[in-house]
Design a protein around this motif. Structure first.
Motif, PDB file in Angstrom:
ATOM      1  N   PHE A 118      46.043   2.818  52.361  1.00 13.69           N
ATOM      2  CA  PHE A 118      44.616   2.661  52.616  1.00 13.69           C
ATOM      3  C   PHE A 118      44.291   3.056  54.057  1.00 13.69           C
ATOM      4  CE2 PHE A 118      45.829  -0.397  49.331  1.00 13.69           C
ATOM      5  CZ  PHE A 118      44.887  -0.141  48.354  1.00 13.69           C
ATOM      6  N   GLY A 122      40.116   0.125  54.644  1.00 15.82           N
ATOM      7  CA  GLY A 122      40.604  -0.430  53.385  1.00 15.82           C
ATOM      8  C   GLY A 122      40.253   0.406  52.164  1.00 15.82           C
ATOM      9  N   PHE A 123      39.941   1.692  52.377  1.00 15.82           N
ATOM     10  CA  PHE A 123      39.672   2.555  51.225  1.00 15.82           C
ATOM     11  C   PHE A 123      40.865   3.479  50.976  1.00 15.82           C
ATOM     12  CE2 PHE A 123      35.558   1.080  52.591  1.00 15.82           C
ATOM     13  CZ  PHE A 123      34.976   0.715  51.393  1.00 15.82           C
ATOM     14  N   PRO A 128      44.463   6.669  43.160  1.00 14.75           N
ATOM     15  CA  PRO A 128      45.240   6.760  41.919  1.00 14.75           C
ATOM     16  C   PRO A 128      44.634   7.814  41.004  1.00 14.75           C
ATOM     17  CG  PRO A 128      44.591   4.483  42.350  1.00 14.75           C
ATOM     18  CD  PRO A 128      43.884   5.337  43.349  1.00 14.75           C
ATOM     19  N   HIS A 192      51.369  -9.050  43.184  1.00 17.92           N
ATOM     20  CA  HIS A 192      50.490  -7.920  43.524  1.00 17.92           C
ATOM     21  C   HIS A 192      51.302  -6.788  44.148  1.00 17.92           C
ATOM     22  CE1 HIS A 192      47.581  -5.434  45.476  1.00 17.92           C
ATOM     23  NE2 HIS A 192      47.785  -5.954  46.672  1.00 17.92           N
ATOM     24  N   ARG A 195      53.408  -5.097  41.435  1.00 18.29           N
ATOM     25  CA  ARG A 195      52.622  -4.251  40.524  1.00 18.29           C
ATOM     26  C   ARG A 195      52.160  -2.985  41.224  1.00 18.29           C
ATOM     27  NH1 ARG A 195      49.823  -9.580  39.047  1.00 18.29           N
ATOM     28  NH2 ARG A 195      50.791 -10.188  37.069  1.00 18.29           N
TER      29      ARG A 195
ATOM     30  N   LEU B   3      33.451  -5.497  48.640  1.00 13.19           N
ATOM     31  CA  LEU B   3      34.903  -5.438  48.765  1.00 13.19           C
ATOM     32  C   LEU B   3      35.316  -4.024  49.162  1.00 13.19           C
ATOM     33  CD1 LEU B   3      36.161  -7.004  45.415  1.00 13.19           C
ATOM     34  CD2 LEU B   3      36.142  -8.102  47.643  1.00 13.19           C
ATOM     35  N   ASN B   4      36.399  -3.910  49.879  1.00 18.92           N
ATOM     36  CA  ASN B   4      36.979  -2.574  50.010  1.00 18.92           C
ATOM     37  C   ASN B   4      38.069  -2.414  48.949  1.00 18.92           C
ATOM     38  OD1 ASN B   4      39.357  -3.779  50.957  1.00 18.92           O
ATOM     39  ND2 ASN B   4      38.749  -3.550  53.103  1.00 18.92           N
ATOM     40  N   CYS B   5      38.649  -1.231  48.887  1.00 20.73           N
ATOM     41  CA  CYS B   5      39.602  -0.949  47.803  1.00 20.73           C
ATOM     42  C   CYS B   5      40.860  -1.818  47.914  1.00 20.73           C
ATOM     43  CB  CYS B   5      39.996   0.519  47.809  1.00 20.73           C
ATOM     44  SG  CYS B   5      38.594   1.616  47.555  1.00 20.73           S
ATOM     45  N   LYS B   6      41.267  -2.056  49.128  1.00 21.29           N
ATOM     46  CA  LYS B   6      42.476  -2.844  49.320  1.00 21.29           C
ATOM     47  C   LYS B   6      42.295  -4.263  48.765  1.00 21.29           C
ATOM     48  CE  LYS B   6      45.526  -4.073  53.040  1.00 21.29           C
ATOM     49  NZ  LYS B   6      45.644  -4.080  54.511  1.00 21.29           N
ATOM     50  N   THR B   9      42.169  -4.138  44.898  1.00 19.69           N
ATOM     51  CA  THR B   9      43.452  -4.032  44.187  1.00 19.69           C
ATOM     52  C   THR B   9      44.162  -5.391  44.143  1.00 19.69           C
ATOM     53  OG1 THR B   9      44.637  -3.402  46.202  1.00 19.69           O
ATOM     54  CG2 THR B   9      43.830  -1.612  44.808  1.00 19.69           C
ATOM     55  N   ARG B  10      44.019  -6.133  45.217  1.00 21.40           N
ATOM     56  CA  ARG B  10      44.636  -7.459  45.242  1.00 21.40           C
ATOM     57  C   ARG B  10      44.005  -8.361  44.168  1.00 21.40           C
ATOM     58  NH1 ARG B  10      43.200 -11.929  47.585  1.00 21.40           N
ATOM     59  NH2 ARG B  10      41.547 -10.926  48.777  1.00 21.40           N
ATOM     60  N   SER B  13      45.057  -7.570  40.570  1.00 20.67           N
ATOM     61  CA  SER B  13      46.332  -8.181  40.214  1.00 20.67           C
ATOM     62  C   SER B  13      46.177  -9.690  40.017  1.00 20.67           C
ATOM     63  CB  SER B  13      47.365  -7.897  41.307  1.00 20.67           C
ATOM     64  OG  SER B  13      48.531  -8.645  41.086  1.00 20.67           O
ATOM     65  N   ALA B  37      38.421   5.345  41.795  1.00 23.35           N
ATOM     66  CA  ALA B  37      39.853   5.136  42.047  1.00 23.35           C
ATOM     67  C   ALA B  37      40.290   3.732  41.629  1.00 23.35           C
ATOM     68  CB  ALA B  37      40.159   5.371  43.525  1.00 23.35           C
ATOM     69  N   ALA B  40      40.424   3.366  37.930  1.00 25.14           N
ATOM     70  CA  ALA B  40      41.670   3.914  37.391  1.00 25.14           C
ATOM     71  C   ALA B  40      42.820   2.931  37.655  1.00 25.14           C
ATOM     72  CB  ALA B  40      41.978   5.261  38.029  1.00 25.14           C
ATOM     73  N   TYR B  41      42.829   2.405  38.861  1.00 21.95           N
ATOM     74  CA  TYR B  41      43.884   1.461  39.237  1.00 21.95           C
ATOM     75  C   TYR B  41      43.897   0.264  38.291  1.00 21.95           C
ATOM     76  CZ  TYR B  41      46.734  -1.526  42.266  1.00 21.95           C
ATOM     77  OH  TYR B  41      47.717  -2.328  42.763  1.00 21.95           O
TER      78      TYR B  41
END
Lengths: 215, 97
Positions: A118, A122-123, A128, A192, A195, B3-6, B9-10, B13, B37, B40-41
């Motif tokens: 990232f 955070g992007f 993916p 997390h 995964r 939210l950001n992507c990081k 993703t958390r 999960s 993205a 897809a994740y």
């Protein structure tokens, strides 16, 4: 001390005709190997990474378990209890062989690998790809299983253990936390990480090659 | 707050491990709706989870039949351990009476 344990053990097993039905929820030791042997072995292999030694450690675990049967408290699953013993045996193995007991990625610290995917905000740096996932079909394919195994083997210590126990072996979260000595929040972090890495690994090793085919 | 992507993703999960709070769910849903993205994740992570459920159902505990023997105890070792356990449970002859 050991004699007395052994005596208790013998009286218990002769008392019920060789069966240990008197012991609550722990089953007959003679079935342990079939029921838990492979799970323990995989766990040991994950840490030790060498087949023969992993098998020996599993053997020691079963022997120790049978000797200390009386210490088994019915408040956890037999498998969890066995894994607890196994972890000690793995620790012994590492010490004996002069290997440092692995203290790896603390769940409270940042994970540099995941961070590197990232940007500062955070992007995604490398988003993916869209996979053509059909779980039912994937689960049938041996080649996929082998790739997946390879990716699981590459997981870092604790994340790998957590994932293996919780997701692969389907042991309850509370039990996994007990075995690993971590909090529930730690467990979520580790899962997390596992995964996320599995995903990245599969994208590279499986879906990267499949896209042409499925397009 | 977006939210950001990081973070997303958390939460994707974590959503498999426990019920997220209402705000987490709303934020995650908004993010995934707008972010290709992470969408897809999310499918990938959930698909993977499903794969493991299927493998488990079939193989009863982890490794399906098709799995390599590399991840199982070898038959020889298995028998050896069983034998040892058996001899252990028969140890003390003084207790035989």
């Amino acid at each position: 001390m050991e004699d007395r344990n052994a005596a208790n053990l013998a009286s218990r097993s002769t008392g019920s005709g060789g069966q240990t039905t008197g012991t609550r929820a722990m089953g007959d030791p003679s079935t342990w190997v079939d029921e838990h042997g492979d799970a323990l072995f995989r766990y040991a292999l994950l840490r030790i990474r060498e087949r023969a030694s992993a098998e020996d450690v599993v053997q020691e675990t079963f022997l120790a378990a049978v000797k200390s049967k009386n210490e088994f408290q019915g408040n956890s699953e037999v498998r969890t209890w066995l894994i607890g013993i196994l972890r000690h045996k793995i620790g012994d193995y590492f010490r004996k062989n002069g290997r440092e007991v692995q203290v790896d990625s603390n769940p409270d610290d940042a994970d540099p690998v995941i961070d590197s995917w990232f940007n500062k905000k955070g992007f995604w740096i490398k988003p993916p790809k869209t996979w053509d996932v059909n779980p039912a079909e994937l689960a049938e394919r041996q080649e996929f299983w082998l790739v997946l195994q390879g990716c699981m083997d590459a997981l870092p210590g604790r994340a790998g253990e957590a994932f293996s126990l919780r997701v692969v072996d389907d042991i309850e979260a509370g039990e996994v936390c007990k075995v690993l000595g971590i909090t529930t929040t730690n467990l979520w972090v580790l899962l997390h990480r596992a995964r996320a890495r599995l995903r990245a690994c599969l994208e590279e090793k499986w879906f990267g090659r499949q896209t042409k085919e499925s397009a | 707050m977006m939210l950001n992507c990081k973070d997303a993703t958390r939460l994707i999960s974590e959503g498999l491990d426990h019920r997220l709070s209402i705000w987490q769910r709303i934020n995650l849903r908004l993010h995934v709706m707008m972010c290709k993205a992470c969408n897809a994740y999310k499918r990938q992570i959930e698909g993977l989870q499903r794969v493991f459920v299927l493998l488990r159902q079939r193989g009863k505990g982890v490794v399906p039949d098709m799995s390599s023997d590399a991840h199982r105890l070898s038959p020889v070792k298995r028998e050896q351990i069983k034998h040892l356990l058996e001899s252990q449970t028969r140890v003390d002859p003084t207790d035989r009476l």
